[in-house]
Design a protein around this motif. Structure first.
Motif, short mmCIF file in Angstrom:
data_model
loop_
_atom_site.label_atom_id
_atom_site.label_comp_id
_atom_site.label_asym_id
_atom_site.label_seq_id
_atom_site.Cartn_x
_atom_site.Cartn_y
_atom_site.Cartn_z
N VAL A 32 12.71 -7.37 64.73
CA VAL A 32 14.02 -6.95 64.23
C VAL A 32 14.67 -6.03 65.24
CG1 VAL A 32 13.33 -7.17 61.80
CG2 VAL A 32 13.11 -4.95 62.96
N GLU A 33 15.97 -5.84 65.07
CA GLU A 33 16.71 -4.91 65.91
C GLU A 33 17.73 -4.17 65.06
OE1 GLU A 33 18.44 -7.42 68.85
OE2 GLU A 33 19.92 -8.29 67.49
N SER A 34 18.01 -2.94 65.43
CA SER A 34 18.98 -2.14 64.70
C SER A 34 20.31 -2.15 65.42
CB SER A 34 18.48 -0.69 64.57
OG SER A 34 17.33 -0.63 63.75
N ARG A 35 21.37 -2.27 64.63
CA ARG A 35 22.73 -2.25 65.18
C ARG A 35 23.51 -1.15 64.47
NH1 ARG A 35 24.07 -8.73 64.72
NH2 ARG A 35 22.14 -9.49 65.73
N ARG A 36 24.30 -0.43 65.23
CA ARG A 36 25.09 0.67 64.68
C ARG A 36 26.51 0.20 64.38
NH1 ARG A 36 22.54 5.47 65.13
NH2 ARG A 36 20.75 5.60 66.56
N GLY A 37 27.25 1.05 63.70
CA GLY A 37 28.65 0.74 63.44
C GLY A 37 28.88 0.25 62.03
N ARG A 38 30.13 -0.09 61.77
CA ARG A 38 30.54 -0.50 60.43
C ARG A 38 29.76 -1.70 59.91
NH1 ARG A 38 36.79 -2.18 58.83
NH2 ARG A 38 36.42 -2.56 56.59
N TYR A 39 29.45 -2.63 60.80
CA TYR A 39 28.72 -3.83 60.40
C TYR A 39 27.27 -3.77 60.90
CZ TYR A 39 33.46 -5.41 59.45
OH TYR A 39 34.74 -5.50 58.97
N GLY A 40 26.76 -2.56 61.00
CA GLY A 40 25.40 -2.39 61.48
C GLY A 40 24.35 -2.61 60.41
N GLY A 41 23.12 -2.35 60.80
CA GLY A 41 21.98 -2.53 59.91
C GLY A 41 20.79 -3.02 60.70
#
Length: 233
Positions: A70-79
């Protein structure tokens, strides 16, 4: 239809909360419940479903992130998202021929029963659309994605049976069988035949013909069992 994620993301046992959380997340990834590129449920929701603390969940996610799943993404559409190309399974004891009878017997009992139960239930419009969509996905899947799409179709049939416990048991059994299937080649003639059998199974379920659905599923599973015994026994 009972959501498949509810069956897989069920409460873990307290004694091995971290380990079982990792197991459930990996199972959801390997069976295609959360496919490559898709986001895992929100942390609060996922922790609640699994019955673990958010600290335990974060540790499990961090471990899977370090391992490349898995990978984490930041921002409004992150997760937290499943990586586009999950890593190969870590080396370990490969399944052996002695695993075959138990795994195949368990699968046959569970999945024929699920097909019969699904055909016996009054399925709603959404359930019917989901079965047809999973059938189409499997029939059109490229070779590299066939195992995952095939798993999702079989799990959709389990969902249609209406039992969370049965769906969870079939997911566990399917994980075992996939470990065996990964050791044999994908044979295009077999895949074409399997897709024809899938279509018959789903048609019987949608028609409400429980006995025919059971027989069609049994025939389908017998074909897979023959290949596994031929290559591995």
């Amino acid at each position: 239809m009972i959501p498949l994620r509810d069956a897989l993301f069920r409460p873990v046992r307290a004694g091995n909360a971290f380990e079982e959380t990792v197991e459930r997340l990996l199972q959801s990834i390997r069976l295609g419940v959360v496919p490559p590129g898709e986001r895992l449920p929100a942390e609060r929701d996922l922790a609640g479903r699994l019955g673990v603390s958010r600290v335990t969940l974060r540790e499990a996610i961090r471990s899977l992130q370090d391992a490349g799943y898995v990978e984490s993404r930041r921002g409004r559409y992150g997760g937290t998202f499943v990586t586009a190309v999950p890593p190969a399974a870590a080396p370990g004891r490969p399944p052996v021929a002695a695993d075959l009878p138990d795994a195949l017997t368990l699968r046959a009992v569970l999945e024929t029963g699920a097909a019969e139960c699904a055909a016996s239930r009054p399925l709603g419009a959404a359930e019917r659309r989901d079965l047809r969509a999973r059938l189409d996905d499997c029939a059109s899947a490229p070779l590299a994605e066939y195992r995952r799409k095939d798993s999702r179709l079989h799990l959709a049939i389990a969902e249609a049976a209406g039992s969370t416990s049965l769906t969870a048991a079939i997911a566990d059994a399917r994980t075992r069988v996939n470990a065996l299937l990964d050791r044999i080649p994908l044979l295009p003639p077999n895949l074409a035949h399997s897709n024809e059998q899938h279509a018959r199974i789903v048609a019987h379920i949608l028609d409400g013909d429980a006995e025919s659905a059971r027989r069609a599923m049994a025939e389908h599973l017998d074909g897979t069992a023959s290949l596994l015994r031929g290559f591995l026994a």
